[in-house]
Design a protein around this motif. Sequence first.
Motif, PDB file in Angstrom:
ATOM      1  N   THR A  25      41.888  42.705  29.233  1.00 54.61           N
ATOM      2  CA  THR A  25      43.293  43.044  29.492  1.00 54.61           C
ATOM      3  C   THR A  25      43.994  41.539  29.027  1.00 54.61           C
ATOM      4  OG1 THR A  25      42.743  42.559  31.592  1.00 54.61           O
ATOM      5  CG2 THR A  25      43.415  44.966  31.108  1.00 54.61           C
ATOM      6  N   LYS A  26      44.827  41.380  27.973  1.00 53.21           N
ATOM      7  CA  LYS A  26      45.346  40.396  27.435  1.00 53.21           C
ATOM      8  C   LYS A  26      46.561  40.074  28.352  1.00 53.21           C
ATOM      9  CE  LYS A  26      42.374  39.387  24.231  1.00 53.21           C
ATOM     10  NZ  LYS A  26      42.377  40.027  22.789  1.00 53.21           N
ATOM     11  N   GLY A  27      46.577  38.573  28.383  1.00 55.73           N
ATOM     12  CA  GLY A  27      47.843  38.377  29.235  1.00 55.73           C
ATOM     13  C   GLY A  27      47.826  38.271  30.529  1.00 55.73           C
ATOM     14  N   VAL A  28      46.627  38.534  30.991  1.00 55.20           N
ATOM     15  CA  VAL A  28      46.677  38.668  32.417  1.00 55.20           C
ATOM     16  C   VAL A  28      45.835  37.494  33.329  1.00 55.20           C
ATOM     17  CG1 VAL A  28      45.681  40.169  34.479  1.00 55.20           C
ATOM     18  CG2 VAL A  28      46.866  41.046  32.490  1.00 55.20           C
ATOM     19  N   THR A  29      46.249  36.930  34.218  1.00 56.64           N
ATOM     20  CA  THR A  29      45.425  36.029  34.914  1.00 56.64           C
ATOM     21  C   THR A  29      45.257  36.332  36.585  1.00 56.64           C
ATOM     22  OG1 THR A  29      46.110  34.144  33.436  1.00 56.64           O
ATOM     23  CG2 THR A  29      45.474  33.360  35.306  1.00 56.64           C
ATOM     24  N   ILE A  30      44.138  36.485  36.793  1.00 57.15           N
ATOM     25  CA  ILE A  30      43.874  36.779  38.347  1.00 57.15           C
ATOM     26  C   ILE A  30      43.291  35.488  38.989  1.00 57.15           C
ATOM     27  CG2 ILE A  30      42.941  38.407  39.973  1.00 57.15           C
ATOM     28  CD1 ILE A  30      43.599  40.479  37.848  1.00 57.15           C
ATOM     29  N   VAL A  31      43.713  35.190  40.168  1.00 62.16           N
ATOM     30  CA  VAL A  31      42.920  34.072  40.715  1.00 62.16           C
ATOM     31  C   VAL A  31      42.548  34.614  42.154  1.00 62.16           C
ATOM     32  CG1 VAL A  31      43.706  31.850  41.852  1.00 62.16           C
ATOM     33  CG2 VAL A  31      44.471  32.538  39.872  1.00 62.16           C
ATOM     34  N   ARG A  32      41.384  34.330  42.424  1.00 63.61           N
ATOM     35  CA  ARG A  32      40.729  34.460  43.653  1.00 63.61           C
ATOM     36  C   ARG A  32      40.316  33.462  44.475  1.00 63.61           C
ATOM     37  NH1 ARG A  32      43.330  38.291  43.486  1.00 63.61           N
ATOM     38  NH2 ARG A  32      42.863  40.540  43.591  1.00 63.61           N
TER      39      ARG A  32
ATOM     40  N   ARG B 170      33.144  31.608  51.136  1.00 58.79           N
ATOM     41  CA  ARG B 170      33.753  32.517  51.606  1.00 58.79           C
ATOM     42  C   ARG B 170      35.190  32.716  50.868  1.00 58.79           C
ATOM     43  NH1 ARG B 170      33.433  31.145  58.314  1.00 58.79           N
ATOM     44  NH2 ARG B 170      31.264  30.511  58.146  1.00 58.79           N
ATOM     45  N   GLY B 171      35.577  33.851  51.334  1.00 56.34           N
ATOM     46  CA  GLY B 171      37.149  34.014  50.809  1.00 56.34           C
ATOM     47  C   GLY B 171      38.019  33.464  51.790  1.00 56.34           C
ATOM     48  N   VAL B 172      39.241  32.882  51.445  1.00 56.42           N
ATOM     49  CA  VAL B 172      40.214  32.616  52.525  1.00 56.42           C
ATOM     50  C   VAL B 172      40.367  33.531  53.589  1.00 56.42           C
ATOM     51  CG1 VAL B 172      41.152  30.541  51.139  1.00 56.42           C
ATOM     52  CG2 VAL B 172      42.022  33.139  51.175  1.00 56.42           C
ATOM     53  N   ASN B 173      40.457  32.941  54.785  1.00 57.30           N
ATOM     54  CA  ASN B 173      40.632  33.745  56.023  1.00 57.30           C
ATOM     55  C   ASN B 173      39.604  34.945  55.997  1.00 57.30           C
ATOM     56  OD1 ASN B 173      43.281  32.593  56.306  1.00 57.30           O
ATOM     57  ND2 ASN B 173      44.318  33.892  55.092  1.00 57.30           N
TER      58      ASN B 173
ATOM     59  N   ASN C 116      38.357  26.013  45.919  1.00 56.87           N
ATOM     60  CA  ASN C 116      38.154  26.366  44.697  1.00 56.87           C
ATOM     61  C   ASN C 116      38.983  27.727  44.412  1.00 56.87           C
ATOM     62  OD1 ASN C 116      36.920  27.358  41.906  1.00 56.87           O
ATOM     63  ND2 ASN C 116      36.083  25.502  42.242  1.00 56.87           N
ATOM     64  N   LYS C 117      39.375  27.849  43.135  1.00 56.14           N
ATOM     65  CA  LYS C 117      40.220  28.810  42.665  1.00 56.14           C
ATOM     66  C   LYS C 117      39.574  29.494  41.538  1.00 56.14           C
ATOM     67  CE  LYS C 117      44.476  27.980  44.794  1.00 56.14           C
ATOM     68  NZ  LYS C 117      45.881  27.741  44.423  1.00 56.14           N
ATOM     69  N   PRO C 118      38.482  30.433  41.650  1.00 60.31           N
ATOM     70  CA  PRO C 118      38.101  31.066  40.095  1.00 60.31           C
ATOM     71  C   PRO C 118      39.296  31.715  39.892  1.00 60.31           C
ATOM     72  CG  PRO C 118      36.439  31.395  42.174  1.00 60.31           C
ATOM     73  CD  PRO C 118      37.802  30.667  42.731  1.00 60.31           C
TER      74      PRO C 118
ATOM     75  N   PRO D 117      30.157  26.815  38.490  1.00 65.65           N
ATOM     76  CA  PRO D 117      29.404  25.884  39.342  1.00 65.65           C
ATOM     77  C   PRO D 117      30.465  25.298  40.307  1.00 65.65           C
ATOM     78  CG  PRO D 117      29.872  24.909  36.940  1.00 65.65           C
ATOM     79  CD  PRO D 117      30.434  26.499  37.265  1.00 65.65           C
ATOM     80  N   LEU D 118      29.573  25.173  41.783  1.00 62.34           N
ATOM     81  CA  LEU D 118      30.578  24.538  42.522  1.00 62.34           C
ATOM     82  C   LEU D 118      29.670  23.317  43.155  1.00 62.34           C
ATOM     83  CD1 LEU D 118      31.435  27.459  44.560  1.00 62.34           C
ATOM     84  CD2 LEU D 118      33.053  26.213  43.087  1.00 62.34           C
ATOM     85  N   TYR D 119      29.909  22.229  43.468  1.00 62.46           N
ATOM     86  CA  TYR D 119      29.182  21.351  44.108  1.00 62.46           C
ATOM     87  C   TYR D 119      29.903  20.954  45.689  1.00 62.46           C
ATOM     88  CZ  TYR D 119      27.964  20.942  39.683  1.00 62.46           C
ATOM     89  OH  TYR D 119      27.085  21.334  38.284  1.00 62.46           O
TER      90      TYR D 119
END
Length: 143
Positions: free
Chosen positions: A4-11, A41-44, A125-127, A103-105
Motif C-alpha cells: 500500500t503505497k504512501g502509507v506509514t504506520i507506527v507501532r 511490550r506495547g505501550v500501556n 522504539n517505534k517500528p 534490532p534493538l539493544y
Amino acid sequence: QRRTKGVTIVRPIVYGNIATPLPPRKTQETDHTHKWTVSVRGVNGEDISYYVKKVVFKLHETYQNPMRTIEQPPFEISETGWGEFELAIKLHFVPESNEKPVPLYHNLRLHPYEEDGTILSANKNKPVFTDPTEAMYQILTQH
Ligand code: SLL
C-alpha cells in the motif's frame, strides 16, 4: 506481496528490564546476586502479538543457550545472574508483513535499586511500517 503505497504506520513499543536482589541465602549457594526480567511490550501493556511473530533475546555468552526465542506473549526472559551486560534483541514480524527484523539493544541494569528493591530500565522504539504489504496493512489497522 502488493504494497500500500504512501502509507506509514507506527507501532510504539517499550522494552527494558526489572531486577530484584536475591535473598542472601540464595547468593551463598551461587555467585548470582539478582533475578531479572527483560521484556518487550506495547505501550500501556498493549498486546503486540498480532504483528510480532517472535522476539529473540541474545544474552551474554556466560549464559547457557544465550539465544532465547519467545514466540508468544509475554515476550520476556527471566534469569538470575551477577553482572550487567548489553542484550541484543530482535523483533520479528508476522510473515505477511514481509518486513525485516528490527534490532534493538538494551543495557541490562541490576543497580541501583529503588526504595522497594526493584529497578526498572526502559527504552522506547517505534517500528515504522512504510508502504506495508496489503496483508500487513489489514493486520495493523483492523486490530
Ligand atoms: C561484567 N561485562 O563483567 C559484564 C559481564 C555477565 C553476567 C556480565 C551469568 C550468570 C551465569 C551472568 O550473570 N553474566 O553464570 O549463568 O560485569
